[in-house]
Design a protein around this motif. Structure first.
Motif, PDB file in Angstrom:
ATOM      1  N   LEU A  22       0.828  -1.195   0.000  1.00 61.24           N
ATOM      2  CA  LEU A  22       0.000   0.000   0.000  1.00 61.24           C
ATOM      3  C   LEU A  22       0.867   1.252   0.000  1.00 61.24           C
ATOM      4  O   LEU A  22       1.802   1.380   0.784  1.00 61.24           O
ATOM      5  N   SER A  23       0.547   2.183  -0.893  1.00 60.81           N
ATOM      6  CA  SER A  23       1.279   3.440  -0.968  1.00 60.81           C
ATOM      7  C   SER A  23       0.839   4.357   0.163  1.00 60.81           C
ATOM      8  O   SER A  23      -0.154   4.112   0.860  1.00 60.81           O
ATOM      9  N   ARG A  24       1.583   5.440   0.332  1.00 60.60           N
ATOM     10  CA  ARG A  24       1.214   6.422   1.358  1.00 60.60           C
ATOM     11  C   ARG A  24      -0.163   7.006   1.048  1.00 60.60           C
ATOM     12  O   ARG A  24      -0.965   7.238   1.953  1.00 60.60           O
ATOM     13  N   SER A  25      -0.429   7.240  -0.242  1.00 58.91           N
ATOM     14  CA  SER A  25      -1.739   7.773  -0.641  1.00 58.91           C
ATOM     15  C   SER A  25      -2.854   6.815  -0.254  1.00 58.91           C
ATOM     16  O   SER A  25      -3.920   7.235   0.220  1.00 58.91           O
ATOM     17  N   ALA A  26      -2.623   5.511  -0.456  1.00 56.06           N
ATOM     18  CA  ALA A  26      -3.633   4.516  -0.117  1.00 56.06           C
ATOM     19  C   ALA A  26      -3.855   4.465   1.394  1.00 56.06           C
ATOM     20  O   ALA A  26      -4.999   4.346   1.860  1.00 56.06           O
ATOM     21  N   LEU A  27      -2.780   4.553   2.174  1.00 59.21           N
ATOM     22  CA  LEU A  27      -2.909   4.522   3.632  1.00 59.21           C
ATOM     23  C   LEU A  27      -3.641   5.762   4.140  1.00 59.21           C
ATOM     24  O   LEU A  27      -4.458   5.671   5.064  1.00 59.21           O
ATOM     25  N   GLU A  28      -3.348   6.918   3.527  1.00 53.77           N
ATOM     26  CA  GLU A  28      -4.060   8.139   3.908  1.00 53.77           C
ATOM     27  C   GLU A  28      -5.561   7.976   3.666  1.00 53.77           C
ATOM     28  O   GLU A  28      -6.387   8.294   4.520  1.00 53.77           O
ATOM     29  N   THR A  29      -5.896   7.485   2.476  1.00 55.73           N
ATOM     30  CA  THR A  29      -7.296   7.327   2.101  1.00 55.73           C
ATOM     31  C   THR A  29      -7.989   6.309   3.002  1.00 55.73           C
ATOM     32  O   THR A  29      -9.132   6.513   3.436  1.00 55.73           O
ATOM     33  N   LEU A  30      -7.306   5.202   3.296  1.00 53.48           N
ATOM     34  CA  LEU A  30      -7.867   4.193   4.198  1.00 53.48           C
ATOM     35  C   LEU A  30      -8.147   4.778   5.580  1.00 53.48           C
ATOM     36  O   LEU A  30      -9.184   4.492   6.185  1.00 53.48           O
ATOM     37  N   ALA A  31      -7.220   5.593   6.071  1.00 49.53           N
ATOM     38  CA  ALA A  31      -7.393   6.184   7.401  1.00 49.53           C
ATOM     39  C   ALA A  31      -8.620   7.096   7.426  1.00 49.53           C
ATOM     40  O   ALA A  31      -9.408   7.073   8.379  1.00 49.53           O
ATOM     41  N   ILE A  32      -8.784   7.902   6.379  1.00 40.99           N
ATOM     42  CA  ILE A  32      -9.934   8.807   6.319  1.00 40.99           C
ATOM     43  C   ILE A  32     -11.240   8.006   6.305  1.00 40.99           C
ATOM     44  O   ILE A  32     -12.183   8.305   7.039  1.00 40.99           O
ATOM     45  N   ILE A  33     -11.278   6.965   5.474  1.00 43.16           N
ATOM     46  CA  ILE A  33     -12.493   6.151   5.392  1.00 43.16           C
ATOM     47  C   ILE A  33     -12.760   5.438   6.714  1.00 43.16           C
ATOM     48  O   ILE A  33     -13.891   5.385   7.200  1.00 43.16           O
ATOM     49  N   ALA A  34     -11.709   4.875   7.305  1.00 43.78           N
ATOM     50  CA  ALA A  34     -11.877   4.103   8.539  1.00 43.78           C
ATOM     51  C   ALA A  34     -12.468   4.947   9.659  1.00 43.78           C
ATOM     52  O   ALA A  34     -13.345   4.490  10.407  1.00 43.78           O
ATOM     53  N   TYR A  35     -11.999   6.206   9.793  1.00 42.29           N
ATOM     54  CA  TYR A  35     -12.453   7.045  10.896  1.00 42.29           C
ATOM     55  C   TYR A  35     -13.717   7.842  10.563  1.00 42.29           C
ATOM     56  O   TYR A  35     -14.411   8.291  11.475  1.00 42.29           O
ATOM     57  N   ARG A  36     -14.022   7.993   9.266  1.00 45.60           N
ATOM     58  CA  ARG A  36     -15.133   8.859   8.886  1.00 45.60           C
ATOM     59  C   ARG A  36     -16.284   8.090   8.236  1.00 45.60           C
ATOM     60  O   ARG A  36     -17.295   8.663   7.890  1.00 45.60           O
ATOM     61  N   GLN A  37     -16.132   6.788   8.044  1.00 43.75           N
ATOM     62  CA  GLN A  37     -17.058   6.021   7.219  1.00 43.75           C
ATOM     63  C   GLN A  37     -18.500   6.067   7.703  1.00 43.75           C
ATOM     64  O   GLN A  37     -18.727   6.166   8.919  1.00 43.75           O
ATOM     65  N   PRO A  38     -19.425   6.018   6.719  1.00 42.25           N
ATOM     66  CA  PRO A  38     -19.147   5.985   5.283  1.00 42.25           C
ATOM     67  C   PRO A  38     -18.750   7.363   4.770  1.00 42.25           C
ATOM     68  O   PRO A  38     -19.340   8.361   5.177  1.00 42.25           O
ATOM     69  N   ALA A  39     -17.757   7.411   3.899  1.00 42.18           N
ATOM     70  CA  ALA A  39     -17.230   8.680   3.395  1.00 42.18           C
ATOM     71  C   ALA A  39     -17.328   8.716   1.884  1.00 42.18           C
ATOM     72  O   ALA A  39     -17.082   7.712   1.213  1.00 42.18           O
ATOM     73  N   VAL A  68     -10.252  16.401   2.344  1.00 42.96           N
ATOM     74  CA  VAL A  68      -9.267  16.211   3.409  1.00 42.96           C
ATOM     75  C   VAL A  68      -7.856  16.100   2.839  1.00 42.96           C
ATOM     76  O   VAL A  68      -6.912  16.715   3.340  1.00 42.96           O
ATOM     77  N   ARG A  69      -7.704  15.352   1.745  1.00 44.18           N
ATOM     78  CA  ARG A  69      -6.373  15.103   1.190  1.00 44.18           C
ATOM     79  C   ARG A  69      -5.880  16.244   0.310  1.00 44.18           C
ATOM     80  O   ARG A  69      -4.681  16.409   0.125  1.00 44.18           O
ATOM     81  N   GLY A  70      -6.812  16.997  -0.296  1.00 45.05           N
ATOM     82  CA  GLY A  70      -6.395  18.088  -1.156  1.00 45.05           C
ATOM     83  C   GLY A  70      -6.070  17.676  -2.572  1.00 45.05           C
ATOM     84  O   GLY A  70      -5.582  18.485  -3.358  1.00 45.05           O
ATOM     85  N   VAL A  71      -6.321  16.431  -2.919  1.00 46.13           N
ATOM     86  CA  VAL A  71      -6.075  15.930  -4.269  1.00 46.13           C
ATOM     87  C   VAL A  71      -7.198  14.978  -4.644  1.00 46.13           C
ATOM     88  O   VAL A  71      -7.954  14.514  -3.792  1.00 46.13           O
ATOM     89  N   ASN A  72      -7.298  14.680  -5.940  1.00 47.16           N
ATOM     90  CA  ASN A  72      -8.296  13.735  -6.413  1.00 47.16           C
ATOM     91  C   ASN A  72      -7.891  12.320  -6.016  1.00 47.16           C
ATOM     92  O   ASN A  72      -6.752  11.908  -6.224  1.00 47.16           O
ATOM     93  N   SER A  73      -8.819  11.565  -5.429  1.00 48.47           N
ATOM     94  CA  SER A  73      -8.504  10.238  -4.889  1.00 48.47           C
ATOM     95  C   SER A  73      -9.108   9.104  -5.694  1.00 48.47           C
ATOM     96  O   SER A  73      -9.151   7.966  -5.221  1.00 48.47           O
ATOM     97  N   ARG A 122      -8.319  -4.219  -4.158  1.00 45.36           N
ATOM     98  CA  ARG A 122      -7.700  -4.984  -3.068  1.00 45.36           C
ATOM     99  C   ARG A 122      -8.723  -5.411  -2.011  1.00 45.36           C
ATOM    100  O   ARG A 122      -8.379  -6.082  -1.048  1.00 45.36           O
ATOM    101  N   ARG A 123      -9.960  -4.984  -2.167  1.00 48.39           N
ATOM    102  CA  ARG A 123     -11.035  -5.302  -1.231  1.00 48.39           C
ATOM    103  C   ARG A 123     -10.769  -4.751   0.167  1.00 48.39           C
ATOM    104  O   ARG A 123     -11.234  -5.296   1.164  1.00 48.39           O
ATOM    105  N   MET A 124     -10.028  -3.667   0.229  1.00 49.53           N
ATOM    106  CA  MET A 124      -9.844  -2.967   1.492  1.00 49.53           C
ATOM    107  C   MET A 124     -11.052  -2.096   1.813  1.00 49.53           C
ATOM    108  O   MET A 124     -11.355  -1.825   2.973  1.00 49.53           O
ATOM    109  N   VAL A 125     -11.727  -1.611   0.772  1.00 49.47           N
ATOM    110  CA  VAL A 125     -12.939  -0.823   0.956  1.00 49.47           C
ATOM    111  C   VAL A 125     -14.016  -1.354   0.015  1.00 49.47           C
ATOM    112  O   VAL A 125     -13.725  -2.103  -0.918  1.00 49.47           O
ATOM    113  N   ARG A 126     -15.244  -0.949   0.277  1.00 46.51           N
ATOM    114  CA  ARG A 126     -16.360  -1.320  -0.580  1.00 46.51           C
ATOM    115  C   ARG A 126     -17.304  -0.134  -0.696  1.00 46.51           C
ATOM    116  O   ARG A 126     -17.242   0.812   0.110  1.00 46.51           O
ATOM    117  N   ILE A 127     -18.160  -0.155  -1.707  1.00 47.50           N
ATOM    118  CA  ILE A 127     -19.144   0.893  -1.886  1.00 47.50           C
ATOM    119  C   ILE A 127     -20.366   0.562  -1.039  1.00 47.50           C
ATOM    120  O   ILE A 127     -20.944  -0.519  -1.155  1.00 47.50           O
TER     121      ILE A 127
END
Length: 219
Positions: A87-104, A112-117, A127-132
């Protein structure tokens, strides 16, 4: 020529879904489903007798070859190690936001990130780390994302309550975020396959359906 019991073991190993006795009967051309069950029982006893790390369970009307509970800690460490290394740093950032804010939604994550995700979310979906989890009741009805059971396994968490505690709440900025102003940030975004928040919308993403096993979001 392999023995029937060895063929049964191969069938259970290769199948992603439970294998019914009738299917084993069909593949091995056995006289009855009862004989198929007998072969499964013989295989189960052999695995137990040899002290193997695998066992056979009956679930969903069929049989599955699974690992024993006592080896689970090592499997969790393996999954966690693989995920963290890939997992890249971008992926870990996105995972953290989703984990604490979900559903996001993606606009929330972008703010939050300031860039398109979008690219990062597509990668996490693969990778099945997140789902819709649905769509947000807001203009454009963007997708809502939540973490999955695979996420919990990868990071060694029993449930979302095991997430590290943080001070305060995650605040979603209002309005579109400012574009990054330095060349280093732009280079980092380019390498991660990211663009400015206004460059893409959720219209290009495909809803994969269930994805992984769901995790109930915290309120």
């Amino acid at each position: 020529m392999p023995e029937p019991i060895d063929v049964v073991e191969a069938l259970l190993f290769a199948s992603e879904a439970p294998v019914e006795a009738e299917r084993i009967q069909e593949v091995l051309d056995l006289p009855s489903a009862g004989q198929a069950r007998e072969l499964v029982q013989m295989l189960s006893e052999r695995l137990d007798g040899e002290g193997r790390a695998l066992q056979i369970i009956e679930v969903g009307g069929g049989f599955r070859l699974v690992t024993r509970p006592d080896v689970a800690p090592w499997l969790v460490k393996l999954a966690r190690s693989r995920t963290r290394s890939r997992l890249s740093r971008s992926a870990l950032e996105t995972l953290a936001i989703i984990a604490y804010r979900q559903p996001a939604s993606r606009p929330d994550i972008d703010a939050v990130r300031g860039v398109n995700s979008e690219a990062v979310l597509d990668n996490l979906l693969d990778r099945r780390m997140v789902r819709i989890a649905g769509r947000k009741d807001s203009p454009g009805r963007p997708f809502l994302y939540e973490t999955t059971r695979d996420f919990l396994v990868a990071f060694g968490l029993r449930d979302l309550a095991d997430l590290p505690k943080v001070e305060g709440d995650l605040v979603i900025p209002e309005g579109p975020p400012d574009a990054p102003g330095d060349a280093a940030a732009a280079s980092s975004q380019s390498e991660a396959g990211e663009t400015s928040p206004d460059a893409a919308t959720d219209a290009g993403q495909q809803d994969p359906g269930a994805g992984g096993a769901g995790v109930t979001p915290r309120g």
